[in-house]
Design an enzyme around this catalytic site. Structure first.
Site, PDB file in Angstrom:
ATOM      1  CE  LYS A 173      -1.996   3.038   1.846  1.00 24.48           C
ATOM      2  NZ  LYS A 173      -1.846   4.428   1.393  1.00 24.48           N
ATOM      3  CD  GLU A 248      13.055   0.549   9.426  1.00 23.31           C
ATOM      4  OE1 GLU A 248      13.548   1.457  10.131  1.00 23.31           O
ATOM      5  OE2 GLU A 248      13.664  -0.487   9.137  1.00 23.31           O
ATOM      6  CB  CYS A 282      12.834   8.577   8.575  1.00 22.03           C
ATOM      7  SG  CYS A 282      13.769   7.513   7.489  1.00 22.03           S
ATOM      8  CD  GLU A 381      10.221  12.711  11.643  1.00 21.07           C
ATOM      9  OE1 GLU A 381       9.078  12.272  11.787  1.00 21.07           O
ATOM     10  OE2 GLU A 381      11.159  12.048  11.190  1.00 21.07           O
TER      11      GLU A 381
HETATM   12  P1  NAD Z   1       1.990   8.308   7.646  1.00 22.56           P
HETATM   13  O1  NAD Z   1       2.234   7.496   8.842  1.00 22.56           O
HETATM   14  O2  NAD Z   1       0.862   9.245   7.644  1.00 22.56           O
HETATM   15  O3  NAD Z   1       1.784   7.393   6.352  1.00 22.56           O
HETATM   16  C1  NAD Z   1       2.625   6.330   6.037  1.00 22.56           C
HETATM   17  C2  NAD Z   1       1.822   5.297   5.292  1.00 22.56           C
HETATM   18  O4  NAD Z   1       0.837   4.780   6.166  1.00 22.56           O
HETATM   19  C3  NAD Z   1       1.075   5.821   4.061  1.00 22.56           C
HETATM   20  O5  NAD Z   1       1.057   4.834   3.062  1.00 22.56           O
HETATM   21  C4  NAD Z   1      -0.329   6.014   4.600  1.00 22.56           C
HETATM   22  O6  NAD Z   1      -1.328   5.945   3.603  1.00 22.56           O
HETATM   23  C5  NAD Z   1      -0.440   4.859   5.553  1.00 22.56           C
HETATM   24  N1  NAD Z   1      -1.442   5.020   6.618  1.00 22.56           N
HETATM   25  C6  NAD Z   1      -1.951   6.167   7.144  1.00 22.56           C
HETATM   26  N2  NAD Z   1      -2.860   5.886   8.094  1.00 22.56           N
HETATM   27  C7  NAD Z   1      -2.925   4.542   8.190  1.00 22.56           C
HETATM   28  C8  NAD Z   1      -3.657   3.641   9.016  1.00 22.56           C
HETATM   29  N3  NAD Z   1      -4.522   4.070   9.925  1.00 22.56           N
HETATM   30  N4  NAD Z   1      -3.425   2.323   8.877  1.00 22.56           N
HETATM   31  C9  NAD Z   1      -2.539   1.855   7.976  1.00 22.56           C
HETATM   32  N5  NAD Z   1      -1.836   2.650   7.150  1.00 22.56           N
HETATM   33  C10 NAD Z   1      -2.017   3.982   7.262  1.00 22.56           C
HETATM   34  O7  NAD Z   1       3.367   9.014   7.391  1.00 22.56           O
HETATM   35  P2  NAD Z   1       3.763   9.927   6.171  1.00 22.56           P
HETATM   36  O8  NAD Z   1       3.126  11.254   6.386  1.00 22.56           O
HETATM   37  O9  NAD Z   1       3.457   9.227   4.898  1.00 22.56           O
HETATM   38  O10 NAD Z   1       5.356   9.976   6.305  1.00 22.56           O
HETATM   39  C11 NAD Z   1       5.983  10.841   7.175  1.00 22.56           C
HETATM   40  C12 NAD Z   1       6.468  10.138   8.419  1.00 22.56           C
HETATM   41  O11 NAD Z   1       7.073   8.877   8.100  1.00 22.56           O
HETATM   42  C13 NAD Z   1       7.536  10.893   9.149  1.00 22.56           C
HETATM   43  O12 NAD Z   1       7.271  10.875  10.524  1.00 22.56           O
HETATM   44  C14 NAD Z   1       8.824  10.140   8.839  1.00 22.56           C
HETATM   45  O13 NAD Z   1       9.846  10.277   9.742  1.00 22.56           O
HETATM   46  C15 NAD Z   1       8.359   8.767   8.729  1.00 22.56           C
HETATM   47  N6  NAD Z   1       9.260   7.991   7.857  1.00 22.56           N
HETATM   48  C16 NAD Z   1      10.109   7.079   8.416  1.00 22.56           C
HETATM   49  C17 NAD Z   1      11.005   6.366   7.630  1.00 22.56           C
HETATM   50  C18 NAD Z   1      11.942   5.338   8.213  1.00 22.56           C
HETATM   51  O14 NAD Z   1      12.529   4.581   7.471  1.00 22.56           O
HETATM   52  N7  NAD Z   1      12.122   5.254   9.506  1.00 22.56           N
HETATM   53  C19 NAD Z   1      11.019   6.565   6.264  1.00 22.56           C
HETATM   54  C20 NAD Z   1      10.137   7.497   5.724  1.00 22.56           C
HETATM   55  C21 NAD Z   1       9.257   8.193   6.538  1.00 22.56           C
END
Ligand code: NAD
Length: 479
Positions: A173, A248, A282, A381
């Site tokens: 997804k 992650e 991240c 962050e």
């Molecule tokens: P997010 O958590 O909103 O979304 C991440 C993914 O989860 C997307 O595909 C989203 O559609 C999905 N999602 C959202 N709500 C969900 C739910 N209730 N159940 C299941 N899936 C759901 O995060 P974002 O805004 O896409 O990304 C930013 C964040 O991600 C930042 O905090 C960043 O640090 C973190 N990040 C971490 C890493 C890492 O490797 N540690 C890498 C990239 C981003």
């Protein structure tokens, strides 16, 4: 306008009710495509296709054959690197150099794990003479992968390539803001010979398709990359099915500069660690801790570098591209207003290209100085190109400040003192510590992951192969 559909069982599948979501170009703010807005029905279809593949031809494929196929897929990805880079650039607003690096990285993951497939083996365990005991590494079955928008190609590559290499069948997804490159990758992999159902991509909102995937009882392992808040929800959903999760999440990673550091070498790295991908990384080095004796000098020199940065449209390959969307931009701007209200000084800001399109989501890089370590800006962050400079006096204080957030993802240390290099590496709370560099060019070989609110489990490197398999012990009593 192109409408992109789900990729299930090597076929394009629309959402059952025909619903779609708009895709924006972050450089202009304009809609240029649509994706399927899927939910539980399409996730169910994808999980079923994956299960069939796992129990069929894909699941039975010998490791050497899977290895050959992985290498063939890597080559196909390389053959299409320009197209993938362009899609990624348009969809995420990444400067073209970064988009190309990400497109190369996804191929590299398939290459790396393709070469590792047939080297992953169990052990024999010394036991009484009348027994032979051995361990087997087996795939989980159907793995779910929830991918964020900041590095779609890279994050897909690191988790899906490792999962496929170990014989799992995957349901992915992607983030609603950035799906296009992954849909194209799925088609490329199918053309290269990946059996139907081994990889399925379902697009849609997190709360709909994402939540349905995390909670689906047919999923045997979930790999989630995203925010801590969503990570918590994903863990809770998976817990109901007693399914392992790799998380992650975010970070507030420190770059620590001691007064004996090679400042000339450090400066461009300190800058790049926060402006790469407009700070939406991240592992961004978002706090710079500088020893007091050199603090003013380093801040002044960093300020010159920040002022010289150029922010603009992704296709112009600027130092800093736009943020992903209007929501992310207003979040970063709100945090910067907090800094202003709290009297935190801005040591420098970058420049916006005169020809940057008006509707784009631009935030120029900002250097904030003397940020108190406990201030929300130094704790939360920001996920934008904002660097907080913090002075420190002693090694102990540097460790205390560095470890003083709820995260523990990455840390960088700049010092010429060999003893201190190792002491710091041991004391820092982080999944990766870089000495006299930051990120080591992101090598796919290097295990990556965090602790605390940065998550748990490791992806990348050989280590990931253990995460995408479970261990079975077999004890044979033969007398
Ligand atoms: P997010 O958590 O909103 O979304 C991440 C993914 O989860 C997307 O595909 C989203 O559609 C999905 N999602 C959202 N709500 C969900 C739910 N209730 N159940 C299941 N899936 C759901 O995060 P974002 O805004 O896409 O990304 C930013 C964040 O991600 C930042 O905090 C960043 O640090 C973190 N990040 C971490 C890493 C890492 O490797 N540690 C890498 C990239 C981003």
């Amino acid at each position: 306008m192109t409408t992109y559909m789900n990729f299930i069982h090597n076929e394009w599948v629309a959402a059952h009710d025909g619903r779609t979501l708009e895709v924006l170009d972050p450089s202009t703010g304009e809609v240029f495509a649509q994706i399927a807005r899927s939910g539980a029905a399409e996730v169910g279809q994808a999980v079923q296709a994956a299960r069939q593949a796992f129990e069929g031809e894909w699941g039975r494929m010998a490791p050497a054959e899977r290895s050959r196929l992985m290498l063939r897929m890597a080559q196909s990805l390389l053959d299409n690197v320009d197209e993938l880079a362009l899609l990624e650039q348009r969809d995420t607003g990444k400067p073209s150099r970064q988009a190309r690096a990400d497109a190369l990285a996804v191929a590299r993951y398939f290459e790396f794990y393709g070469g590792a497939v047939d080297k992953l083996h169990g052990q024999t365990i010394p036991y009484p003479q009348d027994f032979t005991v051995l361990t087997l590494r087996e795939p989980h079955g159907v793995t779910g992968h929830i991918v964020p928008w900041n590095y779609p190609l890279q994050i897909f590559g690191r988790s899906v390539a490792a999962a496929l290499a170990t014989g799992n069948a995957c349901v992915v997804k992607p983030a609603e803001d950035a799906c296009l490159s992954l849909l194209r990758v799925a088609a490329i992999l199918a053309e290269a010979g990946l059996p139907a159902g081994a990889l399925n991509i379902v697009t849609g909102l997190g709360a709909e398709a994402g939540a349905a995937l995390a909670a689906h009882p047919g999923i045997n392992h979930v790999s989630f990359t995203g925010s801590p808040q969503t990570g918590l929800q994903v863990q809770q959903a998976a817990a109901a099915n007693f399914v392992p999760v790799t998380l992650e999440l975010g970070g507030k990673s420190p770059q620590i500069v001691f007064s004996d550091a090679d400042i000339e070498a450090a400066l461009p790295v300190l800058l790049n660690a926060i402006i790469q991908n407009a700070g939406q990384t991240c592992s961004a080095g978002s706090r710079v801790l500088i020893q007091r004796a050199i603090y003013s000098d380093v801040v002044a020199r960093l300020a010159e570098l920040f002022k010289a940065t150029r922010t603009g449209a992704a296709g112009d390959d600027p130092d800093c591209g736009p943020l992903i969307n209007a929501r992310q931009l207003s979040r970063v701007q709100a945090l910067l207003r907090e800094a202003d209200a709290g009297g935190i000084s801005v040591a420098a800001r970058g420049q916006l290209d005169a020809n940057a399109p008006k509707g784009g989501f631009y935030q120029v890089p900002m250097l904030l100085s003397d940020v108190p370590p406990e201030h929300p800006l130094a704790q939360e962050e920001i996920f934008g190109p904002v660097l907080c400079a913090i002075p420190f006096d002693t090694e102990e204080e540097a460790v205390r400040i560095a470890n003083g957030t709820s995260y523990g993802l990455v840390a960088g240390v700049w010092t010429q003192d060999g003893g201190r290099q190792f002491r710091m590496a041991r004391k820092l709370r982080a999944g990766q510590v870089f000495i006299n560099n930051y990120g080591a060019a992101g090598g796919v070989e290097l295990p990556f992951g965090g602790s605390g609110q940065s998550g748990y489990g490791r992806e990348k490197g050989f280590e990931a192969l253990y995460g995408f398999t479970h261990l079975k012990t077999v004890a044979v009593k033969h007398g």
